[in-house]
Design a protein around this motif. Sequence first.
Motif, PDB file in Angstrom:
ATOM      1  N   GLY A  81       0.735  -1.131   0.034  1.00 59.08           N
ATOM      2  CA  GLY A  81      -0.157   0.082   0.019  1.00 59.08           C
ATOM      3  C   GLY A  81       0.993   1.358  -0.015  1.00 59.08           C
ATOM      4  N   LYS A  82       0.294   2.334  -0.099  1.00 59.44           N
ATOM      5  CA  LYS A  82       0.972   3.738   0.139  1.00 59.44           C
ATOM      6  C   LYS A  82       1.356   3.953   1.589  1.00 59.44           C
ATOM      7  CE  LYS A  82       0.356   7.152  -2.496  1.00 59.44           C
ATOM      8  NZ  LYS A  82       0.698   8.516  -3.086  1.00 59.44           N
ATOM      9  N   VAL A  83       2.491   3.955   1.922  1.00 59.41           N
ATOM     10  CA  VAL A  83       2.969   4.264   3.286  1.00 59.41           C
ATOM     11  C   VAL A  83       3.011   5.499   3.536  1.00 59.41           C
ATOM     12  CG1 VAL A  83       4.503   3.573   4.619  1.00 59.41           C
ATOM     13  CG2 VAL A  83       4.145   2.041   2.801  1.00 59.41           C
ATOM     14  N   ILE A  84       2.440   6.117   4.569  1.00 60.31           N
ATOM     15  CA  ILE A  84       2.185   7.374   5.017  1.00 60.31           C
ATOM     16  C   ILE A  84       2.679   7.373   6.536  1.00 60.31           C
ATOM     17  CG2 ILE A  84       0.540   9.483   5.638  1.00 60.31           C
ATOM     18  CD1 ILE A  84      -1.052   8.330   3.112  1.00 60.31           C
ATOM     19  N   LEU A  85       3.479   8.447   6.796  1.00 59.20           N
ATOM     20  CA  LEU A  85       4.191   8.559   8.193  1.00 59.20           C
ATOM     21  C   LEU A  85       3.342   9.878   8.802  1.00 59.20           C
ATOM     22  CD1 LEU A  85       6.068   8.118  10.633  1.00 59.20           C
ATOM     23  CD2 LEU A  85       7.686   9.415   9.399  1.00 59.20           C
ATOM     24  N   LEU A  86       2.710   9.573   9.840  1.00 64.56           N
ATOM     25  CA  LEU A  86       2.094  10.927  10.485  1.00 64.56           C
ATOM     26  C   LEU A  86       3.283  11.487  11.415  1.00 64.56           C
ATOM     27  CD1 LEU A  86      -0.439  11.034   9.248  1.00 64.56           C
ATOM     28  CD2 LEU A  86      -0.492   8.666  10.299  1.00 64.56           C
ATOM     29  N   SER A  87       3.677  12.644  11.040  1.00 60.09           N
ATOM     30  CA  SER A  87       4.722  13.683  11.939  1.00 60.09           C
ATOM     31  C   SER A  87       4.536  14.957  11.659  1.00 60.09           C
ATOM     32  CB  SER A  87       6.018  13.157  11.472  1.00 60.09           C
ATOM     33  OG  SER A  87       6.884  13.974  11.003  1.00 60.09           O
ATOM     34  N   PRO A  88       5.127  15.624  12.676  1.00 62.66           N
ATOM     35  CA  PRO A  88       4.727  17.463  12.593  1.00 62.66           C
ATOM     36  C   PRO A  88       5.503  17.732  11.465  1.00 62.66           C
ATOM     37  CG  PRO A  88       5.460  16.505  14.906  1.00 62.66           C
ATOM     38  CD  PRO A  88       5.304  15.168  14.046  1.00 62.66           C
ATOM     39  N   SER A  89       6.558  16.995  10.728  1.00 60.47           N
ATOM     40  CA  SER A  89       7.412  17.633   9.966  1.00 60.47           C
ATOM     41  C   SER A  89       6.984  17.371   8.502  1.00 60.47           C
ATOM     42  CB  SER A  89       8.692  17.047  10.029  1.00 60.47           C
ATOM     43  OG  SER A  89       9.460  16.876  11.380  1.00 60.47           O
ATOM     44  N   GLY A  90       5.588  16.899   8.479  1.00 64.81           N
ATOM     45  CA  GLY A  90       5.099  16.401   6.944  1.00 64.81           C
ATOM     46  C   GLY A  90       4.706  17.689   6.445  1.00 64.81           C
ATOM     47  N   LYS A  91       4.091  17.307   5.080  1.00 63.74           N
ATOM     48  CA  LYS A  91       3.359  18.343   4.441  1.00 63.74           C
ATOM     49  C   LYS A  91       1.845  18.438   4.999  1.00 63.74           C
ATOM     50  CE  LYS A  91       4.806  19.304  -0.174  1.00 63.74           C
ATOM     51  NZ  LYS A  91       5.110  18.041  -1.067  1.00 63.74           N
ATOM     52  N   GLU A  92       1.357  19.487   5.028  1.00 64.43           N
ATOM     53  CA  GLU A  92      -0.126  19.664   5.963  1.00 64.43           C
ATOM     54  C   GLU A  92      -1.097  18.818   5.184  1.00 64.43           C
ATOM     55  OE1 GLU A  92      -0.847  23.548   7.354  1.00 64.43           O
ATOM     56  OE2 GLU A  92      -2.777  23.247   7.924  1.00 64.43           O
ATOM     57  N   PHE A  93      -1.692  18.101   5.869  1.00 68.19           N
ATOM     58  CA  PHE A  93      -3.135  17.386   5.346  1.00 68.19           C
ATOM     59  C   PHE A  93      -4.118  18.287   5.032  1.00 68.19           C
ATOM     60  CE2 PHE A  93      -6.938  14.996   5.805  1.00 68.19           C
ATOM     61  CZ  PHE A  93      -6.796  14.110   5.010  1.00 68.19           C
ATOM     62  N   ASP A  94      -4.817  18.257   3.874  1.00 61.03           N
ATOM     63  CA  ASP A  94      -5.759  19.084   3.409  1.00 61.03           C
ATOM     64  C   ASP A  94      -6.759  18.451   2.504  1.00 61.03           C
ATOM     65  OD1 ASP A  94      -4.847  18.922   0.952  1.00 61.03           O
ATOM     66  OD2 ASP A  94      -4.021  21.329   0.889  1.00 61.03           O
ATOM     67  N   GLN A  95      -8.150  19.112   2.350  1.00 64.06           N
ATOM     68  CA  GLN A  95      -9.075  18.293   1.506  1.00 64.06           C
ATOM     69  C   GLN A  95      -8.433  17.820   0.045  1.00 64.06           C
ATOM     70  OE1 GLN A  95     -11.773  17.536   2.720  1.00 64.06           O
ATOM     71  NE2 GLN A  95     -12.652  16.780   0.980  1.00 64.06           N
ATOM     72  N   ALA A  96      -7.613  18.594  -0.461  1.00 65.32           N
ATOM     73  CA  ALA A  96      -7.138  18.247  -1.687  1.00 65.32           C
ATOM     74  C   ALA A  96      -6.418  17.021  -1.510  1.00 65.32           C
ATOM     75  CB  ALA A  96      -6.148  19.175  -2.242  1.00 65.32           C
ATOM     76  N   THR A  97      -5.441  16.871  -0.346  1.00 67.86           N
ATOM     77  CA  THR A  97      -4.948  15.436  -0.104  1.00 67.86           C
ATOM     78  C   THR A  97      -5.749  14.332   0.124  1.00 67.86           C
ATOM     79  OG1 THR A  97      -3.191  16.956   0.971  1.00 67.86           O
ATOM     80  CG2 THR A  97      -3.061  14.483   1.326  1.00 67.86           C
ATOM     81  N   ALA A  98      -6.970  14.864   0.823  1.00 65.74           N
ATOM     82  CA  ALA A  98      -8.001  13.527   1.118  1.00 65.74           C
ATOM     83  C   ALA A  98      -8.507  13.037  -0.120  1.00 65.74           C
ATOM     84  CB  ALA A  98      -9.081  14.346   1.942  1.00 65.74           C
ATOM     85  N   LYS A  99      -8.595  14.036  -1.095  1.00 66.05           N
ATOM     86  CA  LYS A  99      -9.449  13.477  -2.656  1.00 66.05           C
ATOM     87  C   LYS A  99      -8.161  12.620  -3.244  1.00 66.05           C
ATOM     88  CE  LYS A  99     -12.916  16.726  -3.880  1.00 66.05           C
ATOM     89  NZ  LYS A  99     -13.063  18.353  -4.003  1.00 66.05           N
ATOM     90  N   ARG A 100      -7.076  13.124  -3.290  1.00 61.03           N
ATOM     91  CA  ARG A 100      -5.959  12.310  -3.780  1.00 61.03           C
ATOM     92  C   ARG A 100      -5.998  11.054  -3.040  1.00 61.03           C
ATOM     93  NH1 ARG A 100      -0.764  12.004  -2.969  1.00 61.03           N
ATOM     94  NH2 ARG A 100      -0.540  13.743  -1.367  1.00 61.03           N
ATOM     95  N   LEU A 101      -5.925  10.873  -1.984  1.00 62.70           N
ATOM     96  CA  LEU A 101      -5.651   9.711  -1.308  1.00 62.70           C
ATOM     97  C   LEU A 101      -7.066   8.637  -1.455  1.00 62.70           C
ATOM     98  CD1 LEU A 101      -3.941  10.527   2.107  1.00 62.70           C
ATOM     99  CD2 LEU A 101      -3.065   9.693  -0.236  1.00 62.70           C
ATOM    100  N   SER A 102      -8.180   9.434  -1.530  1.00 58.61           N
ATOM    101  CA  SER A 102      -9.454   8.440  -1.699  1.00 58.61           C
ATOM    102  C   SER A 102      -9.454   7.630  -2.953  1.00 58.61           C
ATOM    103  CB  SER A 102     -10.540   9.643  -1.720  1.00 58.61           C
ATOM    104  OG  SER A 102     -10.758  10.194  -2.835  1.00 58.61           O
ATOM    105  N   ILE A 103      -8.667   7.867  -3.884  1.00 62.19           N
ATOM    106  CA  ILE A 103      -8.580   7.068  -4.857  1.00 62.19           C
ATOM    107  C   ILE A 103      -7.695   5.741  -4.881  1.00 62.19           C
ATOM    108  CG2 ILE A 103      -9.557   8.707  -6.835  1.00 62.19           C
ATOM    109  CD1 ILE A 103      -6.633   8.968  -7.610  1.00 62.19           C
ATOM    110  N   GLU A 104      -6.959   5.782  -3.846  1.00 60.94           N
ATOM    111  CA  GLU A 104      -5.876   4.543  -3.556  1.00 60.94           C
ATOM    112  C   GLU A 104      -6.622   3.643  -3.085  1.00 60.94           C
ATOM    113  OE1 GLU A 104      -2.589   4.652  -3.716  1.00 60.94           O
ATOM    114  OE2 GLU A 104      -2.417   6.628  -4.417  1.00 60.94           O
ATOM    115  N   GLN A 105      -6.341   2.342  -3.191  1.00 63.22           N
ATOM    116  CA  GLN A 105      -6.687   0.934  -2.766  1.00 63.22           C
ATOM    117  C   GLN A 105      -6.278   0.839  -1.360  1.00 63.22           C
ATOM    118  OE1 GLN A 105      -8.442  -1.701  -4.629  1.00 63.22           O
ATOM    119  NE2 GLN A 105      -8.828   0.255  -6.005  1.00 63.22           N
ATOM    120  N   HIS A 106      -5.198   1.183  -0.729  1.00 61.06           N
ATOM    121  CA  HIS A 106      -4.679   0.735   0.160  1.00 61.06           C
ATOM    122  C   HIS A 106      -3.682   1.579   0.747  1.00 61.06           C
ATOM    123  CE1 HIS A 106      -1.978  -2.924   2.352  1.00 61.06           C
ATOM    124  NE2 HIS A 106      -2.810  -2.179   3.223  1.00 61.06           N
ATOM    125  N   LEU A 107      -4.153   2.101   2.134  1.00 58.38           N
ATOM    126  CA  LEU A 107      -3.119   3.174   2.762  1.00 58.38           C
ATOM    127  C   LEU A 107      -2.619   2.570   4.107  1.00 58.38           C
ATOM    128  CD1 LEU A 107      -5.232   6.470   2.736  1.00 58.38           C
ATOM    129  CD2 LEU A 107      -3.373   5.628   0.951  1.00 58.38           C
TER     130      LEU A 107
END
Length: 243
Positions: A81-107
Amino acid sequence: MRFDILTIFPEMFASPFEHSILKRAREAGFVDINLVNIRDFAEDRRRMTDDYPYGGGNGMVMKPEPIVRALRDVEERRGKGKVILLSPSGKEFDQATAKRLSIEQHLVLICGRYEGVDERVRGAFVDEEMSLGDYILTGGEFPAMVIVDAVSRLIPGVLGCSESPEEESFSKDLLEYPQYTRPPEFEGMRVPDVLLSGNHAEISRWRRREALRKTLLVRPDLLEKADLSEEDKKIINEIKGRG
Ligand code: 9D3
């Protein structure tokens, strides 16, 4: 959508996905959430998941081996799957990111803790690093819940037609207009007459004006990027003029 969540506190996720829309989405098979306890993949007798930072300094760092063993176990059992690390140093999550991730199969979401995760995990096993915003939390668990929530509701079929995210794109640039329901008078406060008038053209104009007013007051930054008509700009100048 398959979610695997790697955490040392799987118990924190006991209830957030067991209500309302997310509960229904899981029952209907749109969303499959699997919690992975990183501690189960610790090798030593004490099942340590953190250690002192090389070079010294405050706090602890998450050890690489348990996280990478957990990632490999997920990949073996459930695929890559697409591996995402939650960390304060990451890019800020927003609605555009949510949309982009919603077409993935596996996070695969890795919840950081302590001062952070050994850099070698990020370098070799992480596709994206995401933060929820510029404030300090105790770990990535709540951000992971937020991401599951924001992404899941965008998966086709998860929302009923009445809750549809369709019109979100239409009004995405502005804050929402005020909403009212019955009763028409509550503790001396009346619902605006226009909403009771049945005049739909006038109701639309009123809602647009109130959305513009609210956005100007609370989030003027949104107006700079907003797709505004000439009429909108006139209304904004009127609102500004009246203070
Ligand atoms: C010393 C610098 N700190 C970074 C600002 C250390 C630090 C604080 C808190 C390292 C990790 C954490 C725990 N937070 C998260 O793992 C986290 C987080 C957050 O704190 N804010 C917003 N989004 C996120 S996503 C994961």
